[in-house]
Write a protein that holds these residues in place. Structure first.
Motif, mmCIF file in Angstrom:
data_model
loop_
_atom_site.group_PDB
_atom_site.id
_atom_site.type_symbol
_atom_site.label_atom_id
_atom_site.label_comp_id
_atom_site.label_asym_id
_atom_site.label_seq_id
_atom_site.Cartn_x
_atom_site.Cartn_y
_atom_site.Cartn_z
ATOM 1 N N ASN B 129 0.829 -1.196 0.000
ATOM 2 C CA ASN B 129 0.000 0.000 0.000
ATOM 3 C C ASN B 129 0.868 1.252 0.000
ATOM 4 N N ILE B 133 0.770 4.349 -2.689
ATOM 5 C CA ILE B 133 0.461 5.724 -2.315
ATOM 6 C C ILE B 133 1.487 6.687 -2.862
ATOM 7 N N ASP B 151 -10.054 -3.138 -0.870
ATOM 8 C CA ASP B 151 -9.383 -1.876 -0.549
ATOM 9 C C ASP B 151 -8.712 -1.277 -1.771
ATOM 10 N N SER B 154 -11.268 -0.529 -4.779
ATOM 11 C CA SER B 154 -12.129 0.643 -4.620
ATOM 12 C C SER B 154 -11.401 1.888 -5.101
ATOM 13 N N ARG B 155 -10.106 1.768 -5.252
ATOM 14 C CA ARG B 155 -9.325 2.867 -5.826
ATOM 15 C C ARG B 155 -8.993 2.589 -7.283
ATOM 16 N N PRO B 481 -14.404 -3.977 0.412
ATOM 17 C CA PRO B 481 -13.536 -2.832 0.720
ATOM 18 C C PRO B 481 -13.565 -2.531 2.217
#
Lengths: 381, 545, 279, 313
Positions: B129, B133, B151, B154-155, B481
């Motif tokens: 993650n 980012i 998770d 959803s992005r 998510p």
């Protein structure tokens, strides 16, 4: 209080011999001063008495008790260290109280009383609550003395504690120590390399050199009858005048020849040379024993030297004054002798000027004769 | 290499004609119908059938390295991806995959792989993650775990794969053979296929036959408990046997072990809880985890920890494997590959291990309900941010790795830690592969030897049968998510309970409390919606009533 | 006599204590080596094997030959050396200024304030830097970590160099000025030779700190750059902790700092204790 | 206007200032200050701002920083995990540092007083200090290996004396203590070196004076050695305590904060909040609280150093 007896003390550090064979007997209540140049073994002797060193050989006794192997804690001693070794984080009071607290049998009130009493004696009252690091050198000295004296030990040891002080303070404290020592009849062993201090303070001087005791005796004896050439040169200020001579005996007259200079000796002195091991004789005269003369002794025939007449046995050296050092009411005059050697004399202040020419004369009785040039050369007269 | 280029000739032309994958008509057909059909067929497949709804490619049980290839078309020719180097990341278990099978894929397609990045397994999600980012995704192939799929997706981090799937022949057959729950719960996000499986996890119960067959133990157990010593079928029996072996074996040997490390420890709790009917939430997102049955299940797990090696609350994957290899535990519920690890060396447990169904709870009618966790499960996904060329190459690579021609050998290799996820992987042929060295590789970095996992077909078959039984009675991990957040709190309190810091009741109440907050934080409405999908599917599979 | 007995008893107690602690201190080091030399199968056995039955050097071969392991050591070398050069260079200049022109540049206050930034938990700095690095594409680069490591090394080198310069009396430079040297020449001929041991110690210490850093590397590095500290937690291959390789790696990566300690003990110690003590 | 301006003393041109050397200090210090601003102060200020925002990039919940006032700080002081981690910090930082300092002091004094052989003394000193040069992470790995529950050598050796199944890392206090043991192994050298250096600088004649004054060993230690080393011991403790704020690597590798969250320390919690949950605002608040704590400690340390130095001058 008790006396200290040292027998055949020897201390080696590896291959270095600090004390060779030291035997001493210090009487109860006596102030003995161990004096000698650095490295002579005096400090080692003192530390052995304290128990800070374990002798390689020999014994140390306090009175009748052999303490050779006792640690310092078990000996009833006090010591003032060369660097004082005050506990820097403590106040004056705590420093002085420390030895009493170590004994573990005095009440707090008793300790306070004892500390205050010794502080009064040594003028430490005003800074009892100050940390010792904040005190002046002289104050610290007093604290160190007070800490050592507070406990009234059997033996009191001092390892050159005055060496870093200025002259005035030094004298003052010396006399104070002597006063306290006499008042309290403490057996005290004091170590110094300063012969003047030794002479002013000691009941008895122990002159040491090269790990051995070379002379023991009261200051006058040591000053006036140095047992070895070393002692003669070490004790006394300004330093003794030394003339390395060769012995010549011609038809009843005994002459010591030093270059162009001849000393004819009186019969008494000449007789003392009978025991001489060889021709080499060191003749020494203390500067204090020279006096100034404008002209040569009467029976002076040639200008080549003093011609010691057998009957009056006077010694004289022709000199030129080079430097005059004022020491209060007297002057030390540094003169150039006939062989270019320096000769010192002490005369009344203001009697001489630089450049003056004349003679330094001394009575034959004041001459010291030694058997050879070596520092171990023994006294002959 | 030359021969394979002719075999793939057809696909090449198709790819050329349809640069972006396929026509709209085809897309609708495969996506709309195929997706649903595949789902249904998987249910059937999972329950034992081997049917194929679309049935347009050759032989369904086929999977041997030699003849399986004929179903797959190379997009252009054997040098289609020449010069393309793929950057990949995995957790440790899938690490050797590329060095084992990369050369084969390179040979086929010209694509090559970089050295790759192995991320620490305990922090895989956060490591990954944090890289997402920071900016662009620095990988072309990302190993995913379904727990985090929602998770990430959803992005929209990963590319839907349906259009690429349709680039190749035989894909429907391949998709259909993926065991149902994996496909339905873990590969799909909002109707898109966003990842291909590389691993199909299921929990098994492992045991050491030498202990269970020991006459003295049999007698002693009989006299102590008045029951026959056997591999336990229910959880109460499990703890009883675990207790017995802990008390009656030499120092350093324990009846069982409890996987206590975060985050996967919750799976060991769910092994016990799901079969008591415990679910994560109800339809309104009210936590159900701290129901009475949930508390009973956790109490049971805490009791099991008494018969486990010290530190059990801290023991994770490597440590529990190590305990098993060294022969320190007699029974262990674990992922199906536990017994494979002993093939890596001469360990105390090597050759002395059996697999069985996960225990369950006896029902009123005397039957036993069991639900084994379908936990972890590795998948491959392709970052959406990649240029198209890269995506195509990356898809080819992951499809090949997932395809039975390779995965048949990958799952039966003791150095991968990958488990059956296709129906082919449970066949007799697959079982036989467990008794042979992997023919697709030599030895290399990370796989110094090439031993077979089992000494005999019977052992392998027993192993797979146990797995299949458990598979049929599985239970899925959260995948919607926000799952990682729920699981984090879940795992913390399960671990506290196992370590004795909280009572089971406290622990689960705390989980429920945290979950309520999380639901609100993440958005109650969207969470409810997402969870609805999960629970509906679970119902379809019969996992919940 | 009693006191002498007590003394030797205390001494014996002290020696015994040291012996016990020495065993405690040495054992983990021994065990590291022991584990590195064992095959994987005989690690973690019960009872433990206290010495390797045969020397298995394969773990060391792996550390030195494997591209990931050896590469990580090279990455660490590059980053540690790069950051050391920069921080020692800048820190010496600043340290000299703080020492010699103290009041003009804020003196102890500023240098102390610099040092205090070092006390912030690294996580406080890496949290925002993580995003900053994202914007500048510094993530996963040697340069990124070199810059990031300045956060703890630059205050350290500045502080230590100031301390070392402070120990050289200013009168030395004054004497050189009186003798007709320019400030630069005075520095080169008088100050530099005197400060050199301190400079070496500072360099070594900064290097060791950078060499040993973990959390920045763990969060910032990724694919292309992986210092050895980020490799050690992942030396778990296919679900097997490769203790022998981890420990072989541990042996290899502790060799440079160990040698540095032995070679520069006196000055390193001064640096490690931030100038509190000297040996 | 111009006349007034001309009458004012003008600031010397840069060239002029350079030539008479007044700019040199600033040129020397400038780069360092600049770098520290860019890589430390700037980011810290930004993180201070973030600590007043809600920002969860990469999560499904929030996308952009959103000012929320002191919400994060309220969250922090009411957070059960944070409070527990502070308690752990108090235990680790208190007991752990005390242990290290006490052990280091004893070792230093034993080494100084009872080992006469110089080679042996330097050897032991090196042995005790060499772990300090290891990466904390490596030290943690080594101790993790030693403490392994099954097959770990510590339990293995304990097993031979009949003590089995010690779960070293399996509970809050034992886990923290195990980490503390590892940390003591690594860091005992720091207090040791400081105390050893301090003891070596004390005058030997002071100890002779104490012996002559009749002080026992215990009294010598209590009244002479300890009071004079106390400052250094406190300094060593503060130095170690400041490191406790940053403690991360060993915890990360040895327990990962577990079991549960039992052994979490504030920095580790900050890492989890920041890089596992990506709750950047909360993590920023947490790290600022920590940072201020360590700076306060540093300030105390500084004050203490100044009084100590002032006292001895």
């Amino acid at each position: 209080m008790t006396g200290v007896t040292i027998e055949n003390l020897r201390k080696e550090y590896g291959s270095i011999v600090a004390t060779n064979d030291v035997s001493l007997d210090i009487a109860d209540g006596e102030l003995a001063v161990l004096v000698g140049p650095s490295g002579c073994g005096k400090t080692t002797t003192l530390r052995s008495i304290a128990g800070l060193e374990t002798p390689t050989d020999g014994t140390i006794a306090f009175g009748d008790a052999d303490v050779t192997n006792d640690p310092p804690q078990d000996r009833d001693i006090s010591m003032v260290f060369q660097n004082l070794a005050l506990y820097p984080h403590m106040t004056t009071f705590d420093n002085i109280a420390f030895p009493l607290q170590a004994e573990n049998n005095a009440s707090e009130a008793e300790i306070r009383e004892a500390v205050e009493s010794i502080a009064r004696d040594l003028d430490c009252e005003d800074f009892l609550d100050q940390r010792v690091v904040e005190l002046s050198g002289g104050q610290q000295q007093r604290v160190a003395l007070a800490r050592a004296l507070v406990r009234e030990p059997e033996v009191f040891l001092m390892d050159e504690p005055f060496s870093d002080l200025d002259e005035l303070l030094k004298r003052k404290l010396r006399s104070e120590v002597v006063r306290l020592q006499h008042e309290r009849e403490i057996t005290m062993v004091h170590v110094t390399h300063d012969q003047e201090e030794a002479i002013t303070m000691g009941d008895r001087l122990v002159v040491m050199n090269g790990g051995d005791v070379v002379q023991m005796g009261d200051p006058d004896t040591v000053f006036n009858e140095p047992a070895e050439l070393f002692v003669a040169q070490f004790i006394g200020s300004p330093q003794i005048n030394r003339f390395d001579c060769t012995l010549e005996r011609t038809s009843g007259e005994t002459t010591l020849r030093n270059g162009d200079l001849d000393f004819s000796l009186s019969d008494d002195l000449a007789a003392s040379l009978d025991g001489a091991g060889g021709e080499e004789i060191a003749l020494c005269v203390r500067p204090q024993h020279f006096s100034w003369a404008e002209r040569a002794p009467e029976n002076e025939s040639d200008g080549n030297g003093s011609d010691g007449d057998g009957s009056n046995g006077e010694l004289s050296v022709p000199v030129t004054v080079e430097v005059i050092e004022k020491i209060g009411t007297e002057d030390v005059v540094r003169c150039r002798g006939p062989n270019g050697s320096e000769v010192l004399a002490v005369v009344a202040s203001g009697t001489l000027d630089e450049g003056a020419e004349g003679y330094l004369r001394a009575e034959g009785a004041n001459a010291h004769l030694f058997d050879g040039y070596d520092e171990h050369a023994e006294r002959l007269n | 290499m030359p021969s394979s280029s002719t075999e793939y000739g057809q696909g090449e032309r198709e790819g050329e004609e349809l640069p972006h994958g396929m026509s709209r008509r085809q897309y609708v057909k495969y996506f709309g119908a195929g997706g649903l059909a595949a789902g249904l067929s998987s249910v059937a497949g999972c329950l034992g059938g081997n049917e194929s709804v679309t049935g347009d490619g050759g032989d369904g049980s086929g999977g041997s390295g030699d003849d399986g290839q004929k179903n797959i078309a190379n997009p252009r020719d054997d040098t289609a991806f020449e010069g393309t180097t793929l950057r990949w990341t995995t957790d440790n278990s899938a690490g050797p995959l590329y060095s084992m099978f990369g050369p084969k894929i390179s040979e086929e397609s010209g694509v090559s792989f970089n050295e790759g990045k192995v991320l620490p397994p305990d922090n895989y999600y956060s490591s990954l993650n944090s890289q997402f980012i920071g900016g662009e995704v620095p990988y072309d192939i990302v190993l995913l775990v379904p727990l985090y799929l929602g998770d990430f997706q959803s992005r929209d981090l990963f590319e839907p794969l349906d259009k690429y799937l349709n680039n190749y022949q035989g894909m429907q057959e391949y998709l259909d053979s993926i065991i149902g729950p994996y496909k339905e719960f873990y590969m799909n996000y909002n109707g898109d296929t966003v990842a291909l499986p590389i691993d199909g996890d299921i929990h098994n119960l492992f045991y050491r036959p030498s202990y269970f067959e020991d006459q003295q133990h049999k007698q002693q157990y009989q006299s102590e408990y008045g029951q026959e010593l056997r591999v336990p079928k229910t959880w109460p029996e499990f703890n009883q046997v675990a207790k017995y072996f802990t008390e009656n074996t030499e120092n350093g040997v324990y009846g069982t072990q409890v996987f206590g490390a975060r985050p996967w420890n919750f799976g060991w709790f769910m092994d016990r809880a799901a079969s008591r009917g415990v679910i994560y939430f109800d339809e309104n997102m009210e936590p159900q985890i701290n129901s009475e049955d949930g508390v009973r299940a956790l109490e049971h797990m805490v009791e099991s920890a008494k018969y486990a090696p010290p530190n059990t609350a801290q023991l994770g994957i490597e440590e529990t494997i190590n305990q098993w290899q060294q022969g320190n535990v007699v029974m262990s519920p674990w992922w199906i590959d536990l017994s494979e690890f002993t093939a890596r060396g001469d360990f105390a447990a090597t050759g002395d291990q059996g697999s069985a169904a996960i225990p369950g709870w006896e029902q009123d009618d005397g039957s036993i309900r069991r639900n084994a966790m379908i936990l972890y499960n590795r998948l491959f996904a392709i970052p959406a941010s990649l240029p198209e060329e890269k995506k195509r190459a990356a898809f080819y690579a992951i499809m090949r790795l997932s395809h039975p021609d390779i995965s048949m050998f990958a799952t039966a290799d003791p150095y991968t830690g990958l488990d059956p996820f296709l129906e082919e992987h449970y066949t007799d042929e697959a079982a036989r592969q467990y008794t042979k060295p992997n023919p697709l590789r030599e030895t290399g970095e990370g796989f110094p030897k090439n031993p077979p996992i089992f000494g005999s077909f019977e052992q392998a078959r027993q192993h797979l049968d146990a797995g299949q039984t458990n598979m049929e009675n599985g239970f899925p991990q959260p995948n919607w998510p926000g799952a990682s957040q729920y699981v984090e709190d879940f795992a913390i309190h399960v671990q506290r309970a196992v370590a004795g810091q909280e009572t089971p009741k406290q622990a689960l109440d705390n989980v429920a409390e945290k979950w309520r907050t999380t639901v609100d934080e993440l958005g109650r409405e969207s969470q409810t919606q997402a969870y609805q999908q999960f629970i509906e599917k679970a119902r379809e599979f019969g996992y919940v009533e | 006599m009693a006191a002498a007995d007590r003394t030797s008893a205390v001494s014996l107690l002290g020696k015994g204590f040291l012996l016990v602690y020495a065993l405690f201190a040495a054992f983990p080091i021994y065990w590291t080596l022991n584990t590195a030399l064992k095959p994987l199968g005989s690690i973690n056995t019960f009872p433990p094997t206290l010495y390797p039955e045969s020397l298995d050097l394969s773990s060391f071969t792996w550390v030195l030959m494997n591209s990931r392991a050896a590469g990580s050591i090279i990455d660490s070398l590059i980053i540690a050396s790069g950051t050391t050069v920069l921080s020692v260079l800048l820190g010496s200049l600043a340290g000299y200024a703080f020492s010699r022109y103290g009041d003009a540049v804020g003196g102890e206050d500023v240098s102390f304030w610099l040092l205090s930034t070092r006390m912030f938990p690294p996580i406080a700095i890496v949290l925002p830097m993580f995003f900053v690095f994202g914007w500048f594409n510094l993530q996963d680069t040697h340069l990124g970590l070199i810059i990031l490591y300045l956060t703890f090394n630059l205050p350290l080198t500045t502080w230590l160099m100031r301390d070392f310069f402070d120990k050289i009396p200013y009168s030395f430079e004054e004497a050189a000025y009186v003798d007709g040297y320019s400030p630069f020449a005075a520095f080169r001929k008088v100050v530099f030779p005197l400060v050199r041991p301190g400079l070496i110690a500072t360099t070594m210490l900064a290097w060791v700190f950078a060499w040993n850093e973990f959390i920045f590397a763990f969060i910032i590095a990724g694919n292309d750059v992986a210092p050895y500290t980020t490799i050690i937690p992942t030396l778990v291959l296919s679900n097997q902790i490769l203790w022998n390789r981890i420990m072989a790696m541990a042996v290899v990566v502790t060799i440079p700092p160990t040698l540095i300690l032995i070679a520069f003990r006196r000055h390193i110690v001064e640096g490690m204790t931030l100038g509190v003590t000297e040996l | 206007m111009s006349t007034i301006g001309e009458n004012l003393p003008r600031a010397p041109a840069i060239k002029e200032r350079l030539s008479n050397g007044r700019l040199i200090p600033y040129l020397l210090v400038g780069p360092t200050i600049l770098v520290v601003f860019l890589v430390t102060i700037g980011p810290l200020l930004w993180s201070l701002w973030l600590s007043f925002t809600r920002w969860k990039p990469g999560s499904i919940a929030f996308q952009n920083p959103e000012f929320t006032g002191v919400e994060n700080f309220v969250w922090l002081v009411t957070n059960e995990r944070f409070i527990a981690s502070v308690v752990n910090f108090a235990y680790y930082g208190g007991v752990g540092v005390l242990l290290q300092v006490a052990l280091g002091t004893l070792l230093a004094l034993a080494l100084y007083n009872h080992v006469e052989n110089r080679v042996l003394r330097v050897g032991l000193l090196t042995l005790f200090t060499v772990p300090m040069m290891y990466a904390p992470l490596v030290a943690g790995r080594i101790w993790q290996l030693l403490f392994l529950p099954g097959g770990g050598v510590v339990n293995g050796l304990l097993g031979t004396v009949g003590l089995t199944g010690v779960g070293w890392l399996n509970s809050r206090w034992l886990g923290l203590t195990s980490i503390m043991i590892a940390d003591t192994w690594q860091w005992v050298g720091l207090p040791l070196l400081i105390v050893y250096g301090g003891r070596a600088s004390l005058s030997e004649s002071m100890y002779e004076a104490a012996r002559v004054d009749g002080a026992s060993r215990w009294m010598t230690f209590r009244r002479i050695t300890f009071p004079q080393l106390r400052n250094l011991i406190v300094i060593a403790g503060l130095l170690r305590f400041m490191d406790a704020y940053k403690f991360f690597d060993k915890l990360f590798i040895m327990t990962g904060g577990g079991p549960g969250t039992a052994t979490e320390l504030p920095t580790y919690f900050a890492y989890l909040v920041g890089f596992q949950n990506f709750n950047i605002g909360q993590a920023a608040a947490l790290t600022w609280v920590l940072g201020l704590g360590s700076v306060v400690t540093l300030f105390l340390f500084w004050r203490y150093m100044s009084t100590v130095q002032g006292g001895t001058n």
